[in-house]
Motif scaffolding. Structure first.
Motif, PDB file in Angstrom:
ATOM      1  N   LEU A 370      71.438-121.082  21.645  1.00 52.81           N
ATOM      2  CA  LEU A 370      70.711-119.920  22.167  1.00 52.81           C
ATOM      3  C   LEU A 370      69.214-120.224  22.165  1.00 52.81           C
ATOM      4  O   LEU A 370      68.531-120.092  21.145  1.00 52.81           O
ATOM      5  N   VAL A 371      68.722-120.674  23.310  1.00 53.13           N
ATOM      6  CA  VAL A 371      67.305-120.997  23.470  1.00 53.13           C
ATOM      7  C   VAL A 371      66.805-120.366  24.758  1.00 53.13           C
ATOM      8  O   VAL A 371      67.580-120.034  25.658  1.00 53.13           O
ATOM      9  N   GLU A 372      65.501-120.202  24.823  1.00 52.58           N
ATOM     10  CA  GLU A 372      64.909-119.630  26.028  1.00 52.58           C
ATOM     11  C   GLU A 372      65.059-120.595  27.204  1.00 52.58           C
ATOM     12  O   GLU A 372      65.035-121.806  27.044  1.00 52.58           O
ATOM     13  N   ASP A 373      65.199-120.016  28.377  1.00 52.07           N
ATOM     14  CA  ASP A 373      65.237-120.779  29.625  1.00 52.07           C
ATOM     15  C   ASP A 373      66.426-121.727  29.734  1.00 52.07           C
ATOM     16  O   ASP A 373      66.364-122.710  30.486  1.00 52.07           O
ATOM     17  N   ARG A 374      67.511-121.470  28.992  1.00 42.05           N
ATOM     18  CA  ARG A 374      68.687-122.312  29.192  1.00 42.05           C
ATOM     19  C   ARG A 374      69.290-121.958  30.550  1.00 42.05           C
ATOM     20  O   ARG A 374      69.177-120.800  31.007  1.00 42.05           O
ATOM     21  N   PRO A 375      69.907-122.889  31.219  1.00 37.85           N
ATOM     22  CA  PRO A 375      70.416-122.646  32.575  1.00 37.85           C
ATOM     23  C   PRO A 375      71.349-121.445  32.677  1.00 37.85           C
ATOM     24  O   PRO A 375      71.333-120.725  33.681  1.00 37.85           O
ATOM     25  N   GLU A 376      72.148-121.219  31.637  1.00 39.55           N
ATOM     26  CA  GLU A 376      73.110-120.122  31.696  1.00 39.55           C
ATOM     27  C   GLU A 376      72.463-118.760  31.467  1.00 39.55           C
ATOM     28  O   GLU A 376      73.077-117.725  31.715  1.00 39.55           O
ATOM     29  N   GLY A 377      71.211-118.759  30.950  1.00 38.08           N
ATOM     30  CA  GLY A 377      70.529-117.506  30.684  1.00 38.08           C
ATOM     31  C   GLY A 377      71.066-116.847  29.426  1.00 38.08           C
ATOM     32  O   GLY A 377      71.946-117.350  28.741  1.00 38.08           O
ATOM     33  N   GLN A 378      70.516-115.672  29.078  1.00 35.52           N
ATOM     34  CA  GLN A 378      70.948-114.907  27.919  1.00 35.52           C
ATOM     35  C   GLN A 378      71.621-113.613  28.364  1.00 35.52           C
ATOM     36  O   GLN A 378      71.395-113.123  29.470  1.00 35.52           O
ATOM     37  N   LEU A 379      72.435-113.083  27.481  1.00 31.54           N
ATOM     38  CA  LEU A 379      73.053-111.791  27.714  1.00 31.54           C
ATOM     39  C   LEU A 379      72.369-110.762  26.835  1.00 31.54           C
ATOM     40  O   LEU A 379      71.887-111.072  25.748  1.00 31.54           O
ATOM     41  N   ASP A 380      72.318-109.527  27.310  1.00 33.26           N
ATOM     42  CA  ASP A 380      71.761-108.468  26.484  1.00 33.26           C
ATOM     43  C   ASP A 380      72.670-108.236  25.287  1.00 33.26           C
ATOM     44  O   ASP A 380      73.887-108.373  25.371  1.00 33.26           O
ATOM     45  N   GLY A 381      72.080-107.889  24.170  1.00 37.35           N
ATOM     46  CA  GLY A 381      72.899-107.621  23.000  1.00 37.35           C
ATOM     47  C   GLY A 381      72.209-108.051  21.728  1.00 37.35           C
ATOM     48  O   GLY A 381      71.083-108.556  21.740  1.00 37.35           O
ATOM     49  N   PRO A 382      72.889-107.875  20.603  1.00 35.74           N
ATOM     50  CA  PRO A 382      72.263-108.138  19.298  1.00 35.74           C
ATOM     51  C   PRO A 382      71.924-109.599  19.047  1.00 35.74           C
ATOM     52  O   PRO A 382      71.110-109.903  18.184  1.00 35.74           O
ATOM     53  N   LYS A 383      72.525-110.530  19.791  1.00 35.66           N
ATOM     54  CA  LYS A 383      72.252-111.946  19.537  1.00 35.66           C
ATOM     55  C   LYS A 383      70.888-112.387  20.058  1.00 35.66           C
ATOM     56  O   LYS A 383      70.378-113.436  19.645  1.00 35.66           O
ATOM     57  N   ASN A 384      70.305-111.630  20.953  1.00 34.90           N
ATOM     58  CA  ASN A 384      69.067-112.081  21.601  1.00 34.90           C
ATOM     59  C   ASN A 384      67.908-112.265  20.633  1.00 34.90           C
ATOM     60  O   ASN A 384      66.995-113.060  20.891  1.00 34.90           O
ATOM     61  N   LYS A 385      67.934-111.547  19.514  1.00 31.72           N
ATOM     62  CA  LYS A 385      66.832-111.677  18.551  1.00 31.72           C
ATOM     63  C   LYS A 385      66.794-113.054  17.903  1.00 31.72           C
ATOM     64  O   LYS A 385      65.819-113.421  17.264  1.00 31.72           O
ATOM     65  N   TYR A 386      67.875-113.832  18.093  1.00 34.66           N
ATOM     66  CA  TYR A 386      67.947-115.163  17.489  1.00 34.66           C
ATOM     67  C   TYR A 386      67.668-116.275  18.498  1.00 34.66           C
ATOM     68  O   TYR A 386      67.888-117.451  18.208  1.00 34.66           O
ATOM     69  N   THR A 387      67.186-115.918  19.674  1.00 38.71           N
ATOM     70  CA  THR A 387      66.817-116.907  20.682  1.00 38.71           C
ATOM     71  C   THR A 387      65.582-117.690  20.222  1.00 38.71           C
ATOM     72  O   THR A 387      64.613-117.107  19.739  1.00 38.71           O
ATOM     73  N   LYS A 388      65.632-119.012  20.372  1.00 34.65           N
ATOM     74  CA  LYS A 388      64.527-119.862  19.921  1.00 34.65           C
ATOM     75  C   LYS A 388      63.811-120.479  21.115  1.00 34.65           C
ATOM     76  O   LYS A 388      64.392-120.694  22.186  1.00 34.65           O
ATOM     77  N   GLN A 389      62.526-120.808  20.908  1.00 30.98           N
ATOM     78  CA  GLN A 389      61.690-121.349  21.986  1.00 30.98           C
ATOM     79  C   GLN A 389      61.547-122.870  21.928  1.00 30.98           C
ATOM     80  O   GLN A 389      61.442-123.519  22.947  1.00 30.98           O
ATOM     81  N   SER A 390      61.509-123.429  20.735  1.00 31.88           N
ATOM     82  CA  SER A 390      61.121-124.834  20.582  1.00 31.88           C
ATOM     83  C   SER A 390      62.272-125.823  20.677  1.00 31.88           C
ATOM     84  O   SER A 390      62.065-127.025  20.511  1.00 31.88           O
ATOM     85  N   LEU A 391      63.479-125.360  20.935  1.00 31.41           N
ATOM     86  CA  LEU A 391      64.631-126.250  21.008  1.00 31.41           C
ATOM     87  C   LEU A 391      65.063-126.455  22.447  1.00 31.41           C
ATOM     88  O   LEU A 391      64.857-125.591  23.300  1.00 31.41           O
ATOM     89  N   ARG A 392      65.689-127.585  22.713  1.00 33.30           N
ATOM     90  CA  ARG A 392      66.163-127.843  24.060  1.00 33.30           C
ATOM     91  C   ARG A 392      67.593-127.303  24.219  1.00 33.30           C
ATOM     92  O   ARG A 392      68.371-127.292  23.253  1.00 33.30           O
TER      93      ARG A 392
END
Length: 602
Positions: A370-392
């Motif tokens: 779960l990282v920002e700008d991954r090709p599949e994108g993110q889904l709304d929901g409680p998991k989004n708070k754990y999205t990271k920026q510095s990982l590929r």
């Protein structure tokens, strides 16, 4: 109705003669308002068909004559202990676990006290039968296993008169409800009405592990249909043969159900949500948590037991909780629930914000890390708070482990074997004592086996699973895998909540439960590799958890029982269900051997 607790009896004893006190004891302690009519009116065949009163061949000759059942039973009088022996002999002769499950269920329907006596006396052997993993198989085969209706089935067609359906339940005092709509049963998916096995099994553990009276418990199936075509085509399917109702109609149905429970059984009736689909589980928890006395075991119970395992592992690794890096594989309701509670615990421990605590937690879902700008994108929901920026972005779990270098790997995916040898070995290379939790149920859905976890880390890992695994022999040493079973948590939470009549159940309750559970693990347990107390101690663990939670309830004015008991633990133990048979002959009541006779009873 007469309701007298042990304290009240001591007061009565000062003003009544001994003979009168014995009569009062017989009513107050024996019946506890559990019957809709006095025991003296229940006789003959009616008594033999009442599982709360039936004693099998333990009825004495005097009782048989008094109760009009003389001749309706074989002449021998067999003690409860002999009956337990016979049950276990028959249990061992059953050919498979499903047959054993059915046999125990039939016993529960026939003789309640004997069922719980057998279950408590053989807890480690029978828990996998009445609970995970066998309960999952029983749900899948519920059409075959079904023998007799237990609990309430409320369908979407009952919308508009759910209260009337609840009024059909014969017990007027219900303190705890476990409810499901069957959409996500364990890791097995949509089982529709077959999911009723879960509420029934959970409430059996309410009684066996926390001493809550079985007649105070009500399992409920909310049948709104199923999207499982195999079930819809099954001639033995016991539910509605239609696709699931969703949207506004479904939500109105749930709102009506919650209000109807309060109208029928009161605001203090505990409602445990079980095995709802992730999107509904979180939605209903947020919607109802502050309005009703409810919790979601898949989110909060799982979170507490996993956090307890992590807390215990710190005693081995020596790494403070806030310095751990935790990678969750799976981002559904269980994983997010654990992550949220762990983040709350970190924030309290390190005196940082919840958002800062979330930075120590990583998630890997069906689309990868779960990282920002991954090709599949993110889904709304409680998991989004754990999205990271510095990982590929990556869909390779082993690569994610290499990037993050986690100290703990927690699986809640429902995908068996996702913790491959390379992933486990990588955890072993990065950590001297890697923490590996494979929490998915039932057993074949576990992310890895105990054997794999110990073997691929040379026995160095701290392992826990959702379903039980046998001890592992490796290099001349025996490792006893821990089972992160929710049954360590929800019975104690329910016990405190029902005894002290809490208005709500907030997140602090589950932090307290997790901490208390972890504290019950001895040093000898740790040496054997266990992160949880032995299953045989779980009843005492439930009481200890209930005591600590009850302190919190009174501190925060959530309790409704006043005045507060002077000794909380003694008061709780006074309320526990007694599995021993009681005499039906007047004036022959005696204190059960395991209870201490009050000093002022002579």
């Amino acid at each position: 109705m007469l309701r007298i607790n042990a304290s009240g009896l001591r007061l009565i004893s000062k003003s009544l003669n001994v003979q009168s006190v014995k009569a009062v004891k017989n009513i107050a302690i024996d019946d506890k308002d559990r019957l809709s009519k006095p025991r003296s009116q229940i006789k003959g065949v009616e008594l033999l068909r009442n599982p709360s009163l039936y004693k099998g061949m333990a009825f004495t000759v005097e009782e048989r004559q008094l109760l009009g059942i003389h001749g309706l039973l074989p002449p021998a009088v067999l003690s409860q202990q002999v009956q337990c022996h016979r049950i276990m002999e028959n249990f061992r002769r059953e050919k498979d676990d499903l047959s054993r499950y059915i046999a125990l269920t039939n016993l529960q329907y026939r003789n309640e006290k004997l069922f719980y006596k057998v279950l408590i006396d053989n807890l480690e052997l029978l828990m996998p039968i009445v609970y995970t993993p066998t309960v999952g198989l029983a749900c899948q085969k519920y059409g075959i296993a079904f023998r007799r209706s237990k609990g309430l089935y409320i369908t979407i067609h009952d919308k508009g008169h759910i209260y009337d359906v609840l009024c059909n339940w014969p017990e007027s005092v219900v303190k705890a409800i476990v409810v499901t709509d069957g959409e996500r049963i364990l890791g097995l998916g949509d089982l529709g009405c077959y999911g009723m096995g879960i509420p029934i099994g959970k409430l059996s553990l309410y009684t066996a592990l926390a001493g809550i009276y079985p007649t105070h418990c009500l399992p409920i199936m909310l049948d709104v249909g199923t999207n499982n075509q195999q079930l819809l085509d099954d001639p033995l399917y016991i539910g509605l043969r239609q696709k699931r109702v969703t949207g506004k109609v479904y939500e109105e149905f749930m709102d009506e159900f919650m209000d109807a429970v309060v109208a029928r059984f009161g605001y203090n009736c505990l409602i445990q949500f079980e095995d709802f689909a992730s999107h509904n589980a979180y939605k209903f928890l947020q919607k109802y948590q502050e309005k009703y006395c409810m919790f979601n075991d898949d989110i909060q119970g799982t979170a507490a037991v996993a956090l307890a395992g992590l807390m215990t592992s710190l005693r081995v690794t020596g790494t403070p909780l806030e310095e751990n890096k935790i990678l969750f594989v799976g981002a559904g309701q269980a994983a997010c629930g654990i992550a949220d509670l762990v983040a709350l615990a970190i924030s309290r421990k390190a005196n940082i914000t919840f958002e800062q605590a979330c930075s120590r937690i990583y998630m890997f879902d069906v689309d990868g890390l779960l990282v920002e700008d991954r090709p599949e994108g993110q889904l709304d929901g409680p998991k989004n708070k754990y999205t990271k920026q510095s990982l590929r972005p990556t869909k390779n779990l082993s690569d994610a482990v290499e990037q993050i270098k986690p100290t703990a790997l927690i699986g809640a995916t429902g995908v068996g074997g996702i913790f491959t040898e390379s992933v486990i070995r990588k955890m072993g290379q990065l950590n001297e004592r890697p923490v590996i939790f494979a929490l998915s149920n039932p057993t074949h859905k576990a992310e890895c086996t105990a054997q794999q976890a110990y073997e691929f880390t040379d026995g160095r890992c701290l392992f826990s699973s959702g379903s039980p695994f046998k001890p592992v022999e490796l290099n001349g040493k025996t490792y006893v895998p821990g089972q992160g079973n929710n049954s360590y948590i929800f019975p104690g939470v329910a016990l405190a909540t029902t005894v002290f009549q809490s208005k709500h159940i907030d997140e602090e309750v589950f932090l307290i439960a997790a901490r208390t559970l972890s504290e019950q693990v001895s040093e000898s347990d740790l040496v054997a590799g266990q992160l949880y107390p032995p299953m045989k101690q779980i009843q005492n663990v439930s009481v200890k958890i209930a005591v600590e939670i009850s302190k919190y309830y009174y501190e925060t004015e959530l309790a409704s029982l006043y005045p507060a008991p002077y000794d909380l633990e003694s008061y709780i133990r006074d309320q526990l269900y007694d599995t021993t048979y009681q005499s039906y002959v007047p004036n022959t009541w005696t204190w059960p051997e395991e209870h201490t006779k009050p000093k002022d009873f002579n």
